[in-house]
Design an enzyme around this catalytic site. Structure first.
Site, PDB file in Angstrom:
ATOM      1  N   GLU A 185      87.401  -4.962  74.824  1.00  0.00           N
ATOM      2  CA  GLU A 185      86.551  -6.108  75.148  1.00  0.00           C
ATOM      3  C   GLU A 185      85.229  -5.682  75.785  1.00  0.00           C
ATOM      4  O   GLU A 185      84.181  -6.260  75.505  1.00  0.00           O
ATOM      5  CB  GLU A 185      87.297  -7.082  76.066  1.00  0.00           C
ATOM      6  N   HIS A 211      82.807  -4.916  73.149  1.00  0.00           N
ATOM      7  CA  HIS A 211      82.042  -6.066  72.652  1.00  0.00           C
ATOM      8  C   HIS A 211      80.849  -6.348  73.573  1.00  0.00           C
ATOM      9  O   HIS A 211      79.746  -6.672  73.110  1.00  0.00           O
ATOM     10  CB  HIS A 211      82.930  -7.306  72.585  1.00  0.00           C
TER      11      HIS A 211
END
Length: 715
Positions: A480, A483
């Site tokens: 994550e 990202h």
């Protein structure tokens, strides 16, 4: 880092000081400003005089501002602790979606865009891509349809937009739970249970388990009682059943809209812009993987059955030969502990949330040439004054960073990163990274900088123990944060191409590539045993040990090389079953979106499709309850967001990611030269060029599946 601390921030941070009224007022004002910009272009430009500079550029500039402002307004729906704010944010999202539909169906604007498209001006590559996408977008939104069909198409899109927002709102607002006694939760670590609500019921202590993954996964992994796991599993996948008819209606309306445009189904419509291009390409890949993985998955299930058999018989009971869906996580953990000498609870002691995230940021600094500077309370006061300092974040749990290039990379500002890591009511439940402000180049030629937020639902630390991450949580966090880095380092002219706005079958590729670092010796750099962090933690850890006397030097600061090697060996454990679980949703996604006729779409029982595929591919469900015992499809936001007909992208992303990692990072994960090359060639372009071009330019060849099949043990 200190040298950057003194630098003036070139862009003010976002103030999260909205009210329910201001969110709606700002959304309406934004809509009017963009509509006015569109009207002015239509009133002042004729098709024969239309150019990119006088038509597309002002449209793009209006869109740039719309993207960044609307992202903030709609972000409140996912994270705000205030229910009124969340509701207003959801309403704003609905208004903005409806306006997007209106904008994309303006025939007067399309006539001008089409005129520019036909003139074939010489443009820079990103501007040319903008023109192509804008033109194709109008066609996709029905502008080539006759008036009667176009009206129906617009109705369909408005209804779909409303339903998608309602689906996500139901997931965000879901606050269900199930109660268990302490005995029923035997085996679940105290670190998991300590932060949960408890009540006294007669002589028994009861614990409330919510339906979020930070509670669900540890319970399914460690609860000794099969009945507990079964009850929690079934309840968890019935947590949002009101979404079942919503999803069904979306599927039917999507099918009708696709057929109005002349496509055979919604899958064919959606895939025209993806890397795969055609449904048969995706179906062929999924069928091939299904045939290759089925044998291995069956063997892995049989192996897990033996662990279940031994467990059941050790309790003096007779094993009935069944292996259920709620058995998978538990007996995988049993297998890992016995076959690979991994105690996940002990491993988690080396990965406290706060320390691990800081070590991850340091890793990204070294790999990509970045500097993360936390903005503390004094900094906030200095930035906006004492009265507004608290408004620089949306909740007290949130930490905030300014992100810069290191001096050797130019020392320029990159943007803002936020981390909101703990569970609370009304918060989006899946680990995710949100783009809350996109980067682009303004009309003055100056860059506007992005902001991204990492949102998770980990339990809060206690005075005696921090929030601890199991290895798979560490992998997820690195994914994550990947990202987030994609958002922060992307450099595009137009907001629509920024960062993770790439096509769905490439979007996960950069982060899955970064996941691989957590399966190497690099994992050691993220670790520090929590007992070394404070005297209170040390005392609590010592009191938890089974031995009456614990040698204070018996635990090392960092995780051992042997444990890392044992963890790396587990990567191949049940890999066929892992990818079969990915294929389950991917095949379901393709099945519901490519019915042979519209009547079949209307008659389809989506829960039956979902659950029958689940038991075919993975394991047994409850006996005698048919296919309506749970409604897991109602809990998957991907199916109604931008990932419709895109879940297969997790598989293709893994193929591309493993190819990249194998070629450039496997032998030397922290190679800074390779990290910066990856940043420039994969992350910075965003969607400003064809994703396959990005990939081929980086690899120096067409992508190969060799590393992926090696990962699966198929070569």
């Amino acid at each position: 880092m200190a040298q950057n601390k003194e630098k003036k921030l070139p862009q003010a941070a976002i103030l999260f000081n909205a009210t329910a009224t201001s969110i709606l007022d700002e959304a309406k004002g934004l809509i009017e400003r963009v509509r006015k910009a569109q009207d002015q272009i239509v009133e002042s430009i004729q098709p024969e005089t239309a150019t990119f500079g006088n038509t597309l550029l002002p449209l793009a500039q209006a869109e740039n501002n719309q993207c960044s402002t609307s992202s903030i307004l709609t972000f409140y729906a996912n994270v705000s602790p205030d229910e009124d704010l969340r509701h207003a944010s959801t309403q704003a999202k609905n208004l903005l979606k409806e306006f997007d539909i209106e904008s994309n169906m303006r025939e007067d604007v399309f006539i001008l865009v089409d005129a520019v498209f036909q003139k074939n001006e010489h443009l820079d590559p990103e501007s040319k891509r903008l023109l192509q996408e804008k033109h194709r977008g109008f066609i996709k939104n029905g502008l080539a349809l006759p008036a009667t069909k176009r009206h129906r198409f617009e109705e369909l899109h408005k209804r779909i937009s409303q339903l998608k927002i309602e689906f996500q709102k139901n997931l965000n607002e879901e606050d269900g739970s199930i109660w268990f006694t302490q005995n029923e939760l035997a085996g679940v670590p105290d670190s998991v249970l300590s932060g949960m609500e408890k009540v006294k019921d007669g002589n028994e202590d009861k614990v409330r388990l919510k339906f979020n993954y930070s509670e669900y996964l540890p319970v399914m992994r460690y609860a000794l009682s099969c009945d507990t796991r079964k009850r929690y599993y079934i309840s968890f996948f019935n947590r949002c059943n009101q979404n079942v008819p919503i999803l069904k209606e979306i599927i039917v309306l999507r099918d009708e809209a696709a057929r109005l445009l002349g496509f055979s189904n919604h899958a064919e419509f959606r895939l025209q812009d993806r890397m795969a291009k055609r449904p048969e390409v995706v179906n062929s890949l999924l069928d091939d993987l299904r045939s290759k993985l089925t044998t291995g998955g069956g063997e892995e299930t049989e192996n897990l059955k033996q662990f279940k058999k031994a467990d059941v018989e050790s309790q003096g009971e007779v094993f009935d030969g069944h292996f259920y869906l709620w058995d998978y996580t538990f007996y995988t953990q049993v297998m890992v502990e016995k076959d690979y000498s991994i105690d996940a609870k002990q491993v988690s002691e080396f990965f406290s949330l706060e320390v691990t995230t800081q070590r991850m940021l340091r890793a990204f600094e070294n790999l990509f040439g970045l500097v993360f500077i936390e903005i503390n309370e004094d900094d906030k006061v200095e930035l906006v004054g004492n009265g507004m300092a608290s408004k620089l974040i949306w909740h007290e749990d949130v930490s905030m960073y300014s992100v810069w290039d290191e001096e050797s990379e130019g020392g320029e500002f990159c943007g803002y990163l936020y981390m909101d890591l703990h569970s609370r009511k009304g918060k989006y439940g899946n680990p995710s990274t949100w783009s809350i402000q996109q980067g682009f180049v303004g009309p003055d030629g100056q860059r506007r900088y992005p902001a991204a937020a990492l949102v998770c639902t980990f339990p809060k630390p206690t005075p005696t123990k921090p929030s601890l991450l199991e290895h798979q949580d560490v992998v997820m966090m690195f994914h994550e944060l990947g990202h987030g880095i994609h958002e922060l380092v992307s450099k595009t002219t137009y907001a629509r191409f920024h960062g993770t706005a790439v096509v769905e079958d490439f979007c996960e590729t950069p982060s899955i590539m970064l996941e691989q670092f957590c399966w190497t010796s690099a994992l050691k750099d993220f670790s520090q045993h929590y007992s070394t962090l404070s005297p209170e933690y040390r005392k609590a850890w010592e009191s938890d040990q089974t031995s009456a006397a614990v040698n204070s030097s018996s635990i090392s600061d960092q995780i051992s090389d042997q444990t890392i090697q044992d963890l790396i060996r587990t990567k191949g454990a049940n890999k066929s079953l892992y990818y079969l679980r990915q294929l389950h949703i991917a095949i379901f996604d393709m099945t519901i979106h490519q019915p042979e006729s519209h009547d079949i779409a209307k008659a389809m029982d989506i829960s039956e499709v979902y659950n029958s595929l689940l038991t075919e591919l993975i394991s047994e469900g409850p006996q005698g309850l048919g296919h309506q015992w749970a409604h897991g499809e109602a809990t998957i936001p991907h199916l109604v967001g931008t990932y419709d007909v895109g879940f297969y992208g997790y598989v293709t992303a893994a193929i591309y990611a493993l190819d990249m990692f194998d070629q450039f990072f496997r032998s030397d994960p922290w190679n800074a030269q390779q990290g910066r090359r990856y940043r420039r060639m994969i992350l910075e372009p965003g969607a400003s060029q064809e994703e396959m071009k990005t990939l081929v330019d980086y690899l120096g060849r067409e992508p190969l599946m060799d590393a992926f099949y090696k990962e699966l043990g198929l070569v």
